[in-house]
Design a protein around this motif. Structure first.
Motif, PDB file in Angstrom:
ATOM      1  N   GLN A 179       0.843  -1.185   0.000  1.00 45.61           N
ATOM      2  CA  GLN A 179       0.000   0.000   0.000  1.00 45.61           C
ATOM      3  C   GLN A 179       0.886   1.244   0.000  1.00 45.61           C
ATOM      4  OE1 GLN A 179      -2.648   0.957   3.533  1.00 45.61           O
ATOM      5  NE2 GLN A 179      -4.011  -0.374   2.380  1.00 45.61           N
ATOM      6  N   GLU A 180       0.502   2.228  -0.772  1.00 45.14           N
ATOM      7  CA  GLU A 180       1.171   3.527  -0.748  1.00 45.14           C
ATOM      8  C   GLU A 180       1.286   4.011   0.709  1.00 45.14           C
ATOM      9  OE1 GLU A 180      -0.372   7.931  -2.170  1.00 45.14           O
ATOM     10  OE2 GLU A 180      -1.748   6.240  -2.173  1.00 45.14           O
ATOM     11  N   PHE A 181       2.469   4.480   1.116  1.00 41.00           N
ATOM     12  CA  PHE A 181       2.605   5.044   2.467  1.00 41.00           C
ATOM     13  C   PHE A 181       2.145   6.492   2.411  1.00 41.00           C
ATOM     14  CE2 PHE A 181       4.407   6.984   6.179  1.00 41.00           C
ATOM     15  CZ  PHE A 181       4.323   5.990   7.145  1.00 41.00           C
ATOM     16  N   THR A 185      -1.116  13.444   8.996  1.00 42.63           N
ATOM     17  CA  THR A 185      -1.417  13.245  10.412  1.00 42.63           C
ATOM     18  C   THR A 185      -2.627  12.329  10.542  1.00 42.63           C
ATOM     19  OG1 THR A 185      -2.519  15.390  10.295  1.00 42.63           O
ATOM     20  CG2 THR A 185      -0.373  15.324  11.343  1.00 42.63           C
ATOM     21  N   ARG A 186      -2.544  11.418  11.524  1.00 42.61           N
ATOM     22  CA  ARG A 186      -3.581  10.386  11.652  1.00 42.61           C
ATOM     23  C   ARG A 186      -4.702  10.826  12.584  1.00 42.61           C
ATOM     24  NH1 ARG A 186      -1.148   6.210  14.420  1.00 42.61           N
ATOM     25  NH2 ARG A 186       0.480   7.702  14.918  1.00 42.61           N
ATOM     26  N   TYR A 187      -5.905  10.556  12.174  1.00 42.91           N
ATOM     27  CA  TYR A 187      -7.096  10.807  12.993  1.00 42.91           C
ATOM     28  C   TYR A 187      -7.972   9.566  12.941  1.00 42.91           C
ATOM     29  CZ  TYR A 187      -5.580  15.598  12.804  1.00 42.91           C
ATOM     30  OH  TYR A 187      -4.824  16.722  12.917  1.00 42.91           O
ATOM     31  N   ARG A 215      -5.799   9.340  18.393  1.00 40.46           N
ATOM     32  CA  ARG A 215      -4.733   8.825  17.543  1.00 40.46           C
ATOM     33  C   ARG A 215      -4.076   7.699  18.304  1.00 40.46           C
ATOM     34  NH1 ARG A 215      -0.031  12.665  16.654  1.00 40.46           N
ATOM     35  NH2 ARG A 215       1.079  11.333  18.084  1.00 40.46           N
ATOM     36  N   ARG A 216      -3.863   6.595  17.608  1.00 36.89           N
ATOM     37  CA  ARG A 216      -3.192   5.481  18.284  1.00 36.89           C
ATOM     38  C   ARG A 216      -1.719   5.814  18.468  1.00 36.89           C
ATOM     39  NH1 ARG A 216      -6.187   0.832  14.869  1.00 36.89           N
ATOM     40  NH2 ARG A 216      -8.223   1.350  15.691  1.00 36.89           N
ATOM     41  N   VAL A 217      -1.196   5.396  19.591  1.00 36.17           N
ATOM     42  CA  VAL A 217       0.231   5.550  19.832  1.00 36.17           C
ATOM     43  C   VAL A 217       0.860   4.208  19.513  1.00 36.17           C
ATOM     44  CG1 VAL A 217       1.970   6.189  21.518  1.00 36.17           C
ATOM     45  CG2 VAL A 217      -0.324   7.159  21.678  1.00 36.17           C
ATOM     46  N   SER A 241       8.142  -0.319  13.777  1.00 35.71           N
ATOM     47  CA  SER A 241       7.028  -1.260  13.945  1.00 35.71           C
ATOM     48  C   SER A 241       5.802  -0.453  14.357  1.00 35.71           C
ATOM     49  CB  SER A 241       7.380  -2.317  14.995  1.00 35.71           C
ATOM     50  OG  SER A 241       7.793  -1.682  16.184  1.00 35.71           O
ATOM     51  N   PHE A 242       4.650  -1.095  14.292  1.00 37.20           N
ATOM     52  CA  PHE A 242       3.378  -0.363  14.424  1.00 37.20           C
ATOM     53  C   PHE A 242       2.495  -1.013  15.488  1.00 37.20           C
ATOM     54  CE2 PHE A 242       5.109   0.229  10.251  1.00 37.20           C
ATOM     55  CZ  PHE A 242       4.874   1.560   9.951  1.00 37.20           C
ATOM     56  N   VAL A 243       3.071  -1.369  16.619  1.00 36.93           N
ATOM     57  CA  VAL A 243       2.299  -2.054  17.658  1.00 36.93           C
ATOM     58  C   VAL A 243       1.573  -0.998  18.514  1.00 36.93           C
ATOM     59  CG1 VAL A 243       2.428  -3.586  19.655  1.00 36.93           C
ATOM     60  CG2 VAL A 243       3.937  -3.958  17.681  1.00 36.93           C
TER      61      VAL A 243
HETATM   62  P1  AMP Z   1      -3.616  -0.969  10.303  1.00 33.48           P
HETATM   63  O1  AMP Z   1      -3.342  -2.318  10.919  1.00 33.48           O
HETATM   64  O2  AMP Z   1      -4.065  -1.020   8.876  1.00 33.48           O
HETATM   65  O3  AMP Z   1      -4.514  -0.151  11.200  1.00 33.48           O
HETATM   66  O4  AMP Z   1      -2.223  -0.207  10.271  1.00 33.48           O
HETATM   67  C1  AMP Z   1      -1.381  -0.081  11.421  1.00 33.48           C
HETATM   68  C2  AMP Z   1      -0.679   1.271  11.403  1.00 33.48           C
HETATM   69  O5  AMP Z   1       0.117   1.394  10.231  1.00 33.48           O
HETATM   70  C3  AMP Z   1      -1.642   2.460  11.338  1.00 33.48           C
HETATM   71  O6  AMP Z   1      -2.163   2.835  12.578  1.00 33.48           O
HETATM   72  C4  AMP Z   1      -0.743   3.528  10.748  1.00 33.48           C
HETATM   73  O7  AMP Z   1       0.132   4.086  11.689  1.00 33.48           O
HETATM   74  C5  AMP Z   1       0.096   2.736   9.768  1.00 33.48           C
HETATM   75  N1  AMP Z   1      -0.473   2.741   8.410  1.00 33.48           N
HETATM   76  C6  AMP Z   1      -1.350   1.850   7.901  1.00 33.48           C
HETATM   77  N2  AMP Z   1      -1.618   2.093   6.602  1.00 33.48           N
HETATM   78  C7  AMP Z   1      -0.878   3.178   6.274  1.00 33.48           C
HETATM   79  C8  AMP Z   1      -0.677   3.917   5.066  1.00 33.48           C
HETATM   80  N3  AMP Z   1      -1.300   3.566   3.932  1.00 33.48           N
HETATM   81  N4  AMP Z   1       0.165   4.972   5.097  1.00 33.48           N
HETATM   82  C9  AMP Z   1       0.812   5.316   6.244  1.00 33.48           C
HETATM   83  N5  AMP Z   1       0.686   4.643   7.398  1.00 33.48           N
HETATM   84  C10 AMP Z   1      -0.143   3.589   7.437  1.00 33.48           C
END
Ligand code: AMP
Length: 348
Positions: A179-181, A185-187, A215-217, A241-243
């Motif tokens: 997926q495109e990054f 800012t996340r909401y 916003r998730r941390v 990582s994105f935990v």
């Molecule tokens: P998800 O499991 O899809 O909620 O993704 C986990 C985390 O990855 C999100 O809370 C974002 O911080 C980040 N993330 C997911 N998709 C994207 C995206 N397309 N671009 C940038 N960050 C993303």
């Protein structure tokens, strides 16, 4: 049939698994005069003793969440209405949850649209939302995030800048999406759709509310800049990582609120067309770009843990009613539907 079961109910017991957002679900239910039942494993979780107002009236203790099905008759005897949250569905398994013959708040049909990535895209694109581009390996021409299907909490997601980086890292034995990054800012916007409430932001049927934004941390991506740039760190083998470890409260520029309501409205209207509606709480996970456009990367079709920030209200919920958490809003919907004899419209 759930509808027949509901007809036999005298006074519902608000029931959920003791995890995720259960404290506010019990607290909100009690404030609306409901009995509460908490499902837990092995023994009642001790930390509930520390929060007397959020402790359920009774516990149902199991050895395994898979036993919930077998407890069906006991749940019906207690007039249980189950409130699903993310952990509930995960612990039980989406398929088992869908088949559970106990009245459940919300529309179970949403699960098939939410858990299948293609269907989720059909729903959200059909609603006119902007989603991150999905790319094939040979199309990668920008920063991307690689997501494994079914990965929980984003622990194994990774960022890559080109095809070579993906090929060097990706585990091809698993299904994944590139997926495109999206940079911005996340909401995480907490909506509530009521098919029965008439006063408020009106849709073709019912009304839409915004109860909060968080916003998730995420560890370690949210703090990784403290150690150096992502490029530098990648060279020494440290990756983002994105935990999810917690949540922060947010408000949006007021001028963006019309867009927020339009997005929610379109998502509900499309859900009504596709599967009878996303009933109750849902969350759009968005990234707001510097052009002030929202890109939506996920929908969660039930109460999200970010609502735990707003037990005694939020900068949005306060304009609806003081002290309105999402848990309490769910209890109010059950109460209103029960009084109108329209429970079958919010419970499946
Ligand atoms: P998800 O499991 O899809 O909620 O993704 C986990 C985390 O990855 C999100 O809370 C974002 O911080 C980040 N993330 C997911 N998709 C994207 C995206 N397309 N671009 C940038 N960050 C993303």
């Amino acid at each position: 049939m759930i509808e027949d079961i509901l007809k036999r109910y005298a006074e519902p017991t608000v029931t959920t698994v003791c995890s995720h957002s259960s404290l506010q679900i019990f607290d909100g239910a009690r404030k609306e005069g409901f009995k509460t039942l908490g499902i837990a494993l092995k023994k009642p979780p001790k930390f509930y003793d520390a929060f007397p107002r959020a402790k359920p009236d009774e516990f149902m203790i199991l050895d395994d969440y898979l036993e919930i099905e077998a407890q069906k008759d006991e749940l019906l005897r207690q007039d249980a209405i189950v409130i699903p949250h993310g952990s509930f569905v995960e612990y039980m398994g989406a398929d088992r949850f869908r088949e559970l013959q106990v009245p459940t708040f919300g529309n179970r049909r949403v699960l098939e649209w939410e858990s299948d990535r293609n269907k989720e895209r059909t729903w959200l694109e059909g609603a006119g939302l902007v989603l991150p581009a999905e790319l094939d390996l040979d199309e990668v021409d920008r920063a991307v995030i690689v997501k494994y299907h079914g990965a929980k909490g984003g622990a194994s997601f990774f960022i890559a800048r080109n095809r070579e980086e993906i090929e060097a890292r990706v585990d091809k034995t698993q299904e994944f999406t590139i997926q495109e990054f999206v940079l911005g800012t996340r909401y995480y916007i907490h909506y509530f759709y009521s098919p029965i409430k008439e006063d408020g932001y009106a849709l073709s049927k019912g009304t839409l509310e915004v109860l909060g934004i968080d916003r998730r941390v995420e560890s370690n991506i949210d703090e990784i800049y403290r150690l150096g740039s992502i490029n530098e760190l990648a060279r020494v083998g440290i990756d983002p990582s994105f935990v999810v470890t917690g949540n922060l409260p947010l408000v949006l520029r007021e001028s963006l609120l019309p867009k927020v309501f339009e997005m929610g409205e379109q998502v509900v209207e499309e859900s009504l067309r596709l599967f009878g509606g996303v009933i109750g709480p849902f969350c759009l996970e968005t990234i707001c770009t510097p052009d002030l456009e929202f890109v939506v990367f996920e929908v969660s079709a039930r109460i999200v843990a970010g609502t735990n920030l707003f037990i005694s209200g939020s900068p949005y919920a306060d304009f609806i009613e003081p002290g309105l958490s999402t848990g309490r809003r769910i209890a109010k919907e059950i109460r209103a539907a029960s009084e109108l004899e329209r429970l079958a419209e919010v419970i499946t």
